[in-house]
Design a protein around this motif. Structure first.
Motif, mmCIF file in Angstrom:
data_model
loop_
_atom_site.group_PDB
_atom_site.id
_atom_site.type_symbol
_atom_site.label_atom_id
_atom_site.label_comp_id
_atom_site.label_asym_id
_atom_site.label_seq_id
_atom_site.Cartn_x
_atom_site.Cartn_y
_atom_site.Cartn_z
ATOM 1 N N GLU A 139 1.801 -2.643 -8.380
ATOM 2 C CA GLU A 139 1.988 -3.033 -6.973
ATOM 3 C C GLU A 139 1.265 -4.349 -6.683
ATOM 4 O OE1 GLU A 139 2.725 -0.673 -4.162
ATOM 5 O OE2 GLU A 139 2.804 1.240 -5.244
ATOM 6 N N ALA B 109 -3.446 3.657 6.746
ATOM 7 C CA ALA B 109 -4.919 3.680 6.750
ATOM 8 C C ALA B 109 -5.509 3.331 5.381
ATOM 9 C CB ALA B 109 -5.417 5.057 7.195
ATOM 10 N N GLU C 263 3.248 10.408 -3.634
ATOM 11 C CA GLU C 263 3.935 10.551 -2.364
ATOM 12 C C GLU C 263 5.442 10.505 -2.620
ATOM 13 O OE1 GLU C 263 2.222 7.639 0.185
ATOM 14 O OE2 GLU C 263 3.847 7.764 1.626
ATOM 15 N N GLY D 117 -4.123 7.908 9.622
ATOM 16 C CA GLY D 117 -2.750 7.617 10.021
ATOM 17 C C GLY D 117 -2.009 6.799 8.987
ATOM 18 N N ASN D 118 -0.783 6.486 9.314
ATOM 19 C CA ASN D 118 0.055 5.691 8.436
ATOM 20 C C ASN D 118 -0.568 4.309 8.228
ATOM 21 O OD1 ASN D 118 2.292 5.104 6.919
ATOM 22 N ND2 ASN D 118 3.506 4.435 8.684
#
Ligand SMILES: Nc1ncnc2c1ncn2[C@@H]1O[C@H](COP(=O)(O)OP(=O)(O)O)[C@@H](O)[C@H]1O
Ligand SMILES: [Mg+2]
Length: 274
Positions: free
Chosen positions: A65, A49, A99, A46-47
Motif C-alpha cells: 500500500e 481512525a 477486512e 471511527g472510519n
C-alpha cells in the motif's frame, strides 16, 4: 509471598509507531498498545481512525500500500517482528483476518479452510482434527463445506475467513472489522464464536471494530483511536462506563442520545480529556 494474581504474559507490544503512506501522508502518530495472552483486545474508532493501518503495520502488510512504519517498534513475545514477512509471522503464531473477509471465491469452503494450514508441517491427521475443531465452532461451515465460497453469504464468508485463520493454529488473531456489512444478529453470532474460540482454544485476539457497542461487550480491554492517536484505553468495563465513550461512541448519555455532529463540544471535551 507469592503473587496471588500473576499478570498474564504480554504477547504483542506496539511501541509508539508512526506510519506514513506515499512518503508524505502521516496516518499513525505514535500508537502504542499491548495484547495480553488469552485476552480479547479491541481497537476501536471511527472510519479512517487508523485501525486497519495499525493491524497491517503489525503483520507487515503495508508495503503493498506504499505505507511504511517510520518510528517505533513492534514486538511479539519480546522479539522484533517488523522485518518479518506475513508468512514468517504466521509461523510465530500471528495471523491476520483482513477486512472484507478474503476467501478464495472459486474454492469450496473446505478448500478455503485447508489453505489456512499451508505453513503447517504436522501431517494430515492433525490438520483433519483441526478441520473438525473449526466445524465445531462453525457448524454452518460444515453444512456449506462443499459450496463454492463465492456463492456463500457475507456471514458465511466471514466465518470462513476466521476458520481459515484458525487452521494455522494461531496464538493470536488480528481480526479486522468482523462486523462489517453484517446484520446485527449475525454480528452477535460472530462475536459469540470469537469468544468461544478465545475461551476454548486460548487464542488471543486483537480486534479492530467501529462497532464499539458490540466490541466492548466481548473484549476484555480496549483502545480508542482517533486520527491516528490513542485517545483512551482501559478495561472494557471502564470504557463502557466512561461518560465520554457513552456519549460519543455508544450513542447514549445522561441527556439521551447524542450524535457525532456536535463536533465543537466534542473537540472541547477531548482537549480536556488529554
Ligand atoms: N494506501 C493508503 N494510502 C494513503 N492513505 C491511506 C491508505 N490507506 C489508508 N489511508 C488513510 O489512512 C487513514 C486511516 O485509514 P485506516 O487505517 O484504513 O482506518 P480505519 O481502518 O480505522 O478505518 C485514513 O485517513 C485513510 O484515508
Ligand atoms: Mg479499517
Amino acid at each position: 509471598m507469592l503473587d496471588a494474581s500473576p499478570t498474564k504474559d504480554t504477547l504483542l507490544e506496539v511501541n509508539n509507531i508512526e506510519v506514513i503512506y506515499n512518503h508524505v501522508i502521516l496516518v499513525l502518530k505514535g500508537v502504542s498498545l499491548t495484547v495480553k495472552e488469552g485476552g480479547i483486545t479491541a481497537l476501536l474508532g471511527g472510519n479512517g481512525a487508523g485501525k486497519t493501518t495499525t493491524l497491517k503495520a503489525i503483520s507487515n502488510l503495508l508495503h503493498s500500500e506504499r505505507g511504511e512504519v517510520t518510528k517505533g517498534s513492534i514486538l511479539y513475545r519480546g522479539e522484533k517482528v517488523q522485518e518479518l514477512d506475513p508468512a514468517a509471522l504466521v509461523k510465530k503464531g500471528v495471523i491476520q483476518v483482513m477486512e472484507g473477509r478474503h476467501c478464495f471465491e472459486h474454492l469450496t469452503v473446505e478448500e478455503n479452510l485447508l489453505t489456512g494450514a499451508y505453513t503447517r508441517r504436522d501431517g494430515k491427521g492433525a490438520i483433519d482434527a483441526d478441520l473438525e475443531m473449526v466445524y465445531n465452532y462453525f457448524p454452518r461451515l460444515k453444512e456449506r463445506r462443499k459450496s463454492q465460497a463465492g456463492y456463500t453469504s457475507g456471514g458465511e464468508q466471514q466465518m470462513c475467513a476466521i476458520g481459515r485463520a484458525l487452521m494455522s493454529r494461531p496464538e493470536t488473531i488480528l481480526l479486522d472489522e468482523p462486523s462489517m456489512g453484517l446484520a446485527p444478529q449475525l454480528v452477535e453470532q460472530i462475536f459469540e464464536i470469537v469468544k468461544a474460540v478465545n475461551e476454548g482454544e486460548g487464542v488471543s485476539f486483537l480486534l479492530a471494530e467501529q462497532n464499539t457497542n458490540v466490541a466492548l461487550r466481548y473484549a476484555h480491554t480496549g483502545y480508542i483511536l482517533e486520527s491516528g492517536r490513542v485517545v483512551m484505553e482501559g478495561t472494557a468495563e471502564a470504557l463502557r462506563e466512561n461518560p465520554d465513550v457513552k456519549e460519543f461512541y455508544l450513542g447514549m448519555s445522561e441527556e439521551g442520545r447524542k450524535s457525532f455532529r456536535d463536533v465543537r463540544s466534542y473537540r472541547r471535551r477531548k482537549r480536556w480529556l488529554s
